[in-house]
Design an enzyme around this catalytic site. Sequence first.
Site, short mmCIF file in Angstrom:
data_model
loop_
_atom_site.label_atom_id
_atom_site.label_comp_id
_atom_site.label_asym_id
_atom_site.label_seq_id
_atom_site.Cartn_x
_atom_site.Cartn_y
_atom_site.Cartn_z
N HIS A 23 56.79 -16.34 30.45
CA HIS A 23 55.45 -16.16 29.86
C HIS A 23 54.44 -16.94 30.70
O HIS A 23 53.72 -17.80 30.19
CB HIS A 23 55.38 -16.72 28.42
CG HIS A 23 56.07 -15.90 27.39
ND1 HIS A 23 56.48 -16.42 26.19
CD2 HIS A 23 56.39 -14.58 27.36
CE1 HIS A 23 57.05 -15.47 25.47
NE2 HIS A 23 57.01 -14.36 26.15
N HIS A 79 60.11 -1.99 24.33
CA HIS A 79 59.09 -3.05 24.24
C HIS A 79 58.35 -3.09 25.57
O HIS A 79 58.99 -3.02 26.62
CB HIS A 79 59.85 -4.35 23.95
CG HIS A 79 59.08 -5.61 24.04
ND1 HIS A 79 57.79 -5.76 23.62
CD2 HIS A 79 59.47 -6.85 24.47
CE1 HIS A 79 57.42 -7.01 23.80
NE2 HIS A 79 58.40 -7.68 24.32
N GLU A 81 56.50 -5.49 27.06
CA GLU A 81 56.26 -6.71 27.83
C GLU A 81 56.90 -6.54 29.22
O GLU A 81 57.97 -5.96 29.36
CB GLU A 81 56.83 -7.94 27.09
CG GLU A 81 56.26 -9.24 27.64
CD GLU A 81 56.47 -10.44 26.73
OE1 GLU A 81 57.20 -10.34 25.73
OE2 GLU A 81 55.90 -11.51 27.04
N ASP A 83 58.56 -8.10 31.39
CA ASP A 83 59.92 -8.47 31.80
C ASP A 83 60.91 -7.35 31.53
O ASP A 83 62.01 -7.36 32.07
CB ASP A 83 60.37 -9.78 31.16
CG ASP A 83 60.20 -9.82 29.66
OD1 ASP A 83 59.19 -9.33 29.15
OD2 ASP A 83 61.10 -10.36 28.97
N HIS A 145 59.30 -9.24 18.94
CA HIS A 145 58.22 -10.17 18.64
C HIS A 145 56.83 -9.63 19.00
O HIS A 145 55.84 -10.36 18.88
CB HIS A 145 58.48 -11.49 19.39
CG HIS A 145 58.34 -11.35 20.89
ND1 HIS A 145 57.44 -12.09 21.61
CD2 HIS A 145 58.93 -10.54 21.79
CE1 HIS A 145 57.51 -11.78 22.88
NE2 HIS A 145 58.41 -10.84 23.02
N ASP A 164 64.44 -8.01 22.63
CA ASP A 164 64.34 -9.47 22.70
C ASP A 164 65.13 -10.19 21.59
O ASP A 164 65.55 -11.34 21.78
CB ASP A 164 62.88 -9.91 22.61
CG ASP A 164 62.15 -9.76 23.94
OD1 ASP A 164 62.75 -10.05 24.99
OD2 ASP A 164 60.97 -9.37 23.92
N TYR A 192 65.31 -20.15 22.16
CA TYR A 192 64.63 -18.86 22.22
C TYR A 192 64.06 -18.51 20.85
O TYR A 192 62.89 -18.14 20.71
CB TYR A 192 65.67 -17.83 22.67
CG TYR A 192 65.18 -16.46 23.00
CD1 TYR A 192 64.99 -16.08 24.32
CD2 TYR A 192 64.95 -15.52 22.01
CE1 TYR A 192 64.57 -14.80 24.64
CE2 TYR A 192 64.53 -14.24 22.32
CZ TYR A 192 64.34 -13.88 23.64
OH TYR A 192 63.93 -12.61 23.95
N HIS A 225 67.93 -10.13 27.01
CA HIS A 225 68.08 -11.36 27.81
C HIS A 225 69.41 -12.03 27.47
O HIS A 225 69.79 -12.10 26.29
CB HIS A 225 66.98 -12.38 27.48
CG HIS A 225 65.60 -11.94 27.80
ND1 HIS A 225 65.12 -11.80 29.09
CD2 HIS A 225 64.56 -11.62 26.99
CE1 HIS A 225 63.85 -11.43 29.05
NE2 HIS A 225 63.48 -11.29 27.79
FE1 FEO Z 1 58.99 -9.84 24.80
FE2 FEO Z 1 61.65 -10.35 26.86
O1 FEO Z 1 59.91 -9.85 26.45
#
Ligand code: FEO
Length: 396
Positions: A23, A79, A81, A83, A145, A164, A192, A225
């Site tokens: 982030h 998602h 984001e 990553d 999230h 996530d 996390y 992840h």
């Molecule tokens: Fe919300 Fe692993 O990105």
Amino acid sequence: MVTEIAKGVYWVGVVDWNLRHFHGHELSTHRGSTYNSYLIADEKTVLVDTVWGPFKEEFLENLRQVVDPAAIDIVVANHSESDHSGALPLLMQHCPEATVVVSPRGATSFPGHYHQDWNFRVVKTGDSLDIGENKLIFVEAPMLHWPDSMFTYLTGRNILMPNDAFGQHYATAFRFNDQVDQGELYQEALKYYANILTPTSDLVLRKIDEVLALNLPVAMIAPSHGVIWRKDPLQIVTKYREWASQVPEKRAVILFDTMWHATRRMAEAVGQGLAAEGVPYKIFHMAVSDRNDVIAELLLAKAVVVGSPTINTGLLPTLAPILEDLKLLRFKNKIGAAFGSYGWSGECVKLIEKHFEACKIPVVAEGVRVKWQPTAEDLEKCQSLGRAVAQAVLRE
Ligand code: FEO
């Protein structure tokens, strides 16, 4: 290295051993991370999520070990984001006609990020997609999230891919939970959760109930992840329920900063008082401590005790980030107390107590203020503060 995690299902992600901040620089990742992407070879060729942009080329190389990217029919984008979606623009150059499956909120977040007119297909909770022998079932998971977050379940192999949720920033040589150090794994899973999911703990509890109510068999939970939960996969669901409930443990965390060690000596005396009543504690000097590790310590601690000298009629600025987290992460079931040294104006204790009020953390003992350096009597007052906090911890 590409890994077949179940018949016809391949991990084609990337292990990022060197990541130390995530982030941007908001979240420390001492053990690196992985960006997990899953290829499903059924009658349709399906890819679930991609990886972070800087790894897009090696991601495509991984993918080519299993399939020609041009052969991909469906990309499930759980998602937006970056990553997980950063490699999407490059991938889509190879399979421009592929269907990109997104949640209703993904229908705006993906175009918002990439400004591309891909062949989107919007799915809602309970929708399914036939891919040949097996089906994909989708469950929206807003605010777990991001608003667009979604879980994907693969029938036949009984794999839940919750993006996530249930993840860890944990680079490892192997892909499964039973192949790694369990202490490290749970330290990273808790960190996390504490840093990313604490504010939506009520939603986590509701989503767990909703998913379990579907009565889908779960052979694996494959997050985006870290390692895949293969051995006793529901163990992490049980842990999430525990963490989301925020039932506190009878222990305390003392946070402080100091200029000339007066407030440090006070912090240690508060700790002595806690220990005298049998309540374990940890002390963190916030000027030199990792904020995200401290958040993990705070999640289940009953008491948080904060100390600062007064400077320029306020607190030492190094405390500001963790105090902001204390408020914005919306921790539950905590109690608080304050202490601090001063030379002239001495607002520190009052300001910390006011901040506790904003965090909805009740103050359970009168704060201790010490002018200049503490005397033996002052340190005795700090010990009494620690004892009072301990008694409140043990009472609740
Ligand atoms: Fe919300 Fe692993 O990105």
